[in-house]
Design a protein around this motif. Structure first.
Motif, mmCIF file in Angstrom:
data_model
loop_
_atom_site.group_PDB
_atom_site.id
_atom_site.type_symbol
_atom_site.label_atom_id
_atom_site.label_comp_id
_atom_site.label_asym_id
_atom_site.label_seq_id
_atom_site.Cartn_x
_atom_site.Cartn_y
_atom_site.Cartn_z
ATOM 1 N N ARG A 44 0.835 -1.201 0.000
ATOM 2 C CA ARG A 44 0.000 0.000 0.000
ATOM 3 C C ARG A 44 0.864 1.243 0.000
ATOM 4 O O ARG A 44 1.822 1.324 0.754
ATOM 5 N N TYR A 45 0.520 2.196 -0.848
ATOM 6 C CA TYR A 45 1.238 3.480 -0.919
ATOM 7 C C TYR A 45 0.219 4.606 -0.888
ATOM 8 O O TYR A 45 -0.971 4.388 -1.133
ATOM 9 N N ASP A 46 0.722 5.820 -0.612
ATOM 10 C CA ASP A 46 -0.158 6.992 -0.614
ATOM 11 C C ASP A 46 -0.053 7.775 -1.907
ATOM 12 O O ASP A 46 -0.977 8.494 -2.281
ATOM 13 N N VAL A 47 1.096 7.630 -2.579
ATOM 14 C CA VAL A 47 1.320 8.398 -3.804
ATOM 15 C C VAL A 47 2.456 7.739 -4.592
ATOM 16 O O VAL A 47 3.327 7.079 -4.008
ATOM 17 N N VAL A 48 2.418 7.893 -5.922
ATOM 18 C CA VAL A 48 3.462 7.343 -6.788
ATOM 19 C C VAL A 48 4.148 8.493 -7.522
ATOM 20 O O VAL A 48 3.480 9.415 -7.993
ATOM 21 N N ILE A 49 5.488 8.428 -7.598
ATOM 22 C CA ILE A 49 6.238 9.323 -8.481
ATOM 23 C C ILE A 49 6.712 8.449 -9.637
ATOM 24 O O ILE A 49 7.410 7.458 -9.422
ATOM 25 N N LEU A 50 6.303 8.797 -10.845
ATOM 26 C CA LEU A 50 6.531 7.916 -11.992
ATOM 27 C C LEU A 50 7.296 8.627 -13.093
ATOM 28 O O LEU A 50 6.815 9.614 -13.667
ATOM 29 N N ASP A 51 8.489 8.113 -13.385
ATOM 30 C CA ASP A 51 9.271 8.625 -14.513
ATOM 31 C C ASP A 51 8.621 8.164 -15.810
ATOM 32 O O ASP A 51 8.065 7.066 -15.882
ATOM 33 N N MET A 52 8.669 9.001 -16.828
ATOM 34 C CA MET A 52 8.032 8.637 -18.102
ATOM 35 C C MET A 52 8.895 7.700 -18.938
ATOM 36 O O MET A 52 8.385 6.833 -19.634
ATOM 37 N N GLY A 53 10.234 7.880 -18.883
ATOM 38 C CA GLY A 53 11.093 7.036 -19.718
ATOM 39 C C GLY A 53 11.680 5.894 -18.905
ATOM 40 O O GLY A 53 12.691 6.059 -18.235
ATOM 41 N N LEU A 54 11.041 4.733 -18.928
ATOM 42 C CA LEU A 54 11.506 3.581 -18.147
ATOM 43 C C LEU A 54 12.064 2.521 -19.085
ATOM 44 O O LEU A 54 11.690 2.470 -20.259
ATOM 45 N N PRO A 55 12.962 1.657 -18.583
ATOM 46 C CA PRO A 55 13.587 0.664 -19.470
ATOM 47 C C PRO A 55 12.588 -0.355 -20.021
ATOM 48 O O PRO A 55 12.819 -0.918 -21.099
ATOM 49 N N ASP A 56 11.491 -0.599 -19.318
ATOM 50 C CA ASP A 56 10.539 -1.621 -19.792
ATOM 51 C C ASP A 56 9.200 -1.001 -20.195
ATOM 52 O O ASP A 56 8.141 -1.531 -19.900
ATOM 53 N N GLY A 57 9.280 0.124 -20.862
ATOM 54 C CA GLY A 57 8.052 0.703 -21.402
ATOM 55 C C GLY A 57 7.856 2.120 -20.918
ATOM 56 O O GLY A 57 8.380 2.518 -19.890
ATOM 57 N N ASN A 58 7.080 2.852 -21.689
ATOM 58 C CA ASN A 58 6.772 4.222 -21.360
ATOM 59 C C ASN A 58 5.931 4.294 -20.072
ATOM 60 O O ASN A 58 5.079 3.454 -19.846
ATOM 61 N N GLY A 59 6.200 5.319 -19.244
ATOM 62 C CA GLY A 59 5.416 5.491 -18.020
ATOM 63 C C GLY A 59 3.922 5.568 -18.290
ATOM 64 O O GLY A 59 3.112 5.038 -17.529
ATOM 65 N N ASN A 60 3.557 6.230 -19.409
ATOM 66 C CA ASN A 60 2.132 6.326 -19.774
ATOM 67 C C ASN A 60 1.489 4.959 -19.934
ATOM 68 O O ASN A 60 0.342 4.749 -19.551
ATOM 69 N N HIS A 61 2.261 4.038 -20.523
ATOM 70 C CA HIS A 61 1.759 2.690 -20.764
ATOM 71 C C HIS A 61 1.408 2.013 -19.441
ATOM 72 O O HIS A 61 0.330 1.449 -19.264
ATOM 73 N N TRP A 62 2.356 2.098 -18.475
ATOM 74 C CA TRP A 62 2.117 1.475 -17.172
ATOM 75 C C TRP A 62 0.967 2.152 -16.444
ATOM 76 O O TRP A 62 0.102 1.492 -15.864
ATOM 77 N N LEU A 63 0.974 3.489 -16.510
ATOM 78 C CA LEU A 63 -0.039 4.228 -15.772
ATOM 79 C C LEU A 63 -1.445 3.929 -16.288
ATOM 80 O O LEU A 63 -2.368 3.682 -15.503
ATOM 81 N N SER A 64 -1.612 3.906 -17.617
ATOM 82 C CA SER A 64 -2.970 3.665 -18.113
ATOM 83 C C SER A 64 -3.419 2.242 -17.771
ATOM 84 O O SER A 64 -4.582 2.006 -17.477
ATOM 85 N N GLN A 65 -2.449 1.314 -17.743
ATOM 86 C CA GLN A 65 -2.783 -0.059 -17.334
ATOM 87 C C GLN A 65 -3.247 -0.098 -15.866
ATOM 88 O O GLN A 65 -4.239 -0.730 -15.533
ATOM 89 N N TRP A 66 -2.518 0.616 -14.986
ATOM 90 C CA TRP A 66 -2.907 0.637 -13.568
ATOM 91 C C TRP A 66 -4.289 1.261 -13.388
ATOM 92 O O TRP A 66 -5.095 0.774 -12.609
ATOM 93 N N ARG A 67 -4.543 2.347 -14.118
ATOM 94 C CA ARG A 67 -5.853 3.002 -13.986
ATOM 95 C C ARG A 67 -6.959 2.052 -14.435
ATOM 96 O O ARG A 67 -8.011 1.990 -13.820
ATOM 97 N N GLU A 68 -6.711 1.314 -15.541
ATOM 98 C CA GLU A 68 -7.715 0.354 -16.020
ATOM 99 C C GLU A 68 -7.980 -0.720 -14.987
ATOM 100 O O GLU A 68 -9.086 -1.241 -14.878
ATOM 101 N N GLU A 69 -6.933 -1.063 -14.220
ATOM 102 C CA GLU A 69 -7.084 -2.104 -13.208
ATOM 103 C C GLU A 69 -7.643 -1.572 -11.891
ATOM 104 O O GLU A 69 -7.754 -2.313 -10.926
ATOM 105 N N GLY A 70 -7.970 -0.270 -11.873
ATOM 106 C CA GLY A 70 -8.617 0.289 -10.695
ATOM 107 C C GLY A 70 -7.655 0.792 -9.631
ATOM 108 O O GLY A 70 -8.069 1.091 -8.510
ATOM 109 N N ILE A 71 -6.361 0.868 -9.955
ATOM 110 C CA ILE A 71 -5.391 1.419 -9.001
ATOM 111 C C ILE A 71 -5.520 2.938 -9.077
ATOM 112 O O ILE A 71 -5.189 3.532 -10.099
#
Ligand code: CA
Length: 223
Positions: A44-71
């Motif tokens: 459990r976390y209170d907030v995420v700091i997310l870099d956009m350029g990650l070695p395993d995919g764009n930050g946007n890609h991960w973020l939209s996936q998390w939002r779709e999963e209800g995070i």
């Protein structure tokens, strides 16, 4: 307040994590979207700091996936990019705010605190319950206008309870949000720290609801 920092630039991540820890926050740092994905689903976390350029995919890609999963926790995006279209893409993916590199650590802190406060429904930076006040920016606690000195851990506990108030906070929730993963306390430790807070704030400020948890009260509510 527990922060998940996702940044693959190690020196930058270390400097930012150190600054956030100095400000009293709990920080877990990872360097890939995959590791962040795992932690977001197990911790459990209170907030995420997310870099956009990650070695395993764009930050946007991960973020939209998390939002779709209800995070749904607040996400502050770090972007090296000045282009408006990149910021727009971040917001479309579900970001709540962004900071452009290079940034001042103080700005990241201000934005993080505002995001967490807003996620609990508070607009004002000073949280007040009766005559007890907690300044989310300075960390200062006052009781009837007089400063109260708290340890870092007491301050984390009180900050979490005051953000959540008037909601009741369970012990499990406290142990997840107020302690590092490698030092998760047994309930006795939480009890001891709550009693210390009571000694400093007055015995009737923090109510224990037997078998359920704790909540901060206005002094006269509990009588
Ligand atoms: Ca990067």
């Amino acid at each position: 307040m527990k922060v998940l920092l996702v940044e693959d630039d190690q020196p930058l991540a270390e400097a930012l994590a150190d600054a956030l820890k100095d400000a009293g926050l709990l920080v877990e740092a990872v360097t890939t979207g995959g590791d962040a994905d795992f932690l977001l689903k197990t911790e459990r976390y209170d907030v995420v700091i997310l870099d956009m350029g990650l070695p395993d995919g764009n930050g946007n890609h991960w973020l939209s996936q998390w939002r779709e999963e209800g995070i749904d926790l607040p996400v502050l995006v770090l972007t090296a990019r000045e282009r408006w279209s990149d910021k727009a893409a971040g917001f479309s993916a579900g970001a709540d705010d962004y900071v452009t590199k290079p940034f001042e650590t103080a700005e990241v802190l201000f934005r993080l605190r505002a995001l967490v406060r807003r996620s609990h429904g508070h607009a004002h930076p000073v949280l007040t319950i009766g005559d007890l006040a907690f300044d989310t920016h300075t960390g200062q606690v006052t009781l009837a206008g007089l400063p109260v000195t708290l340890t870092t851990q007491e301050s984390r506990l009180l900050a979490y309870l005051m953000h959540a108030a008037p909601r009741l906070v369970t012990r499990v929730e406290l142990s997840e949000h107020v302690y590092d993963r490698d030092q998760e306390p047994d309930s006795n430790v939480i009890d001891v720290q709550i009693s210390r807070l009571r000694r400093k704030l007055g015995s009737d400020r923090i109510e224990t609801v037997r078998g359920q948890g704790y909540r901060v009260l206005e002094a006269d509510q509990s009588r």
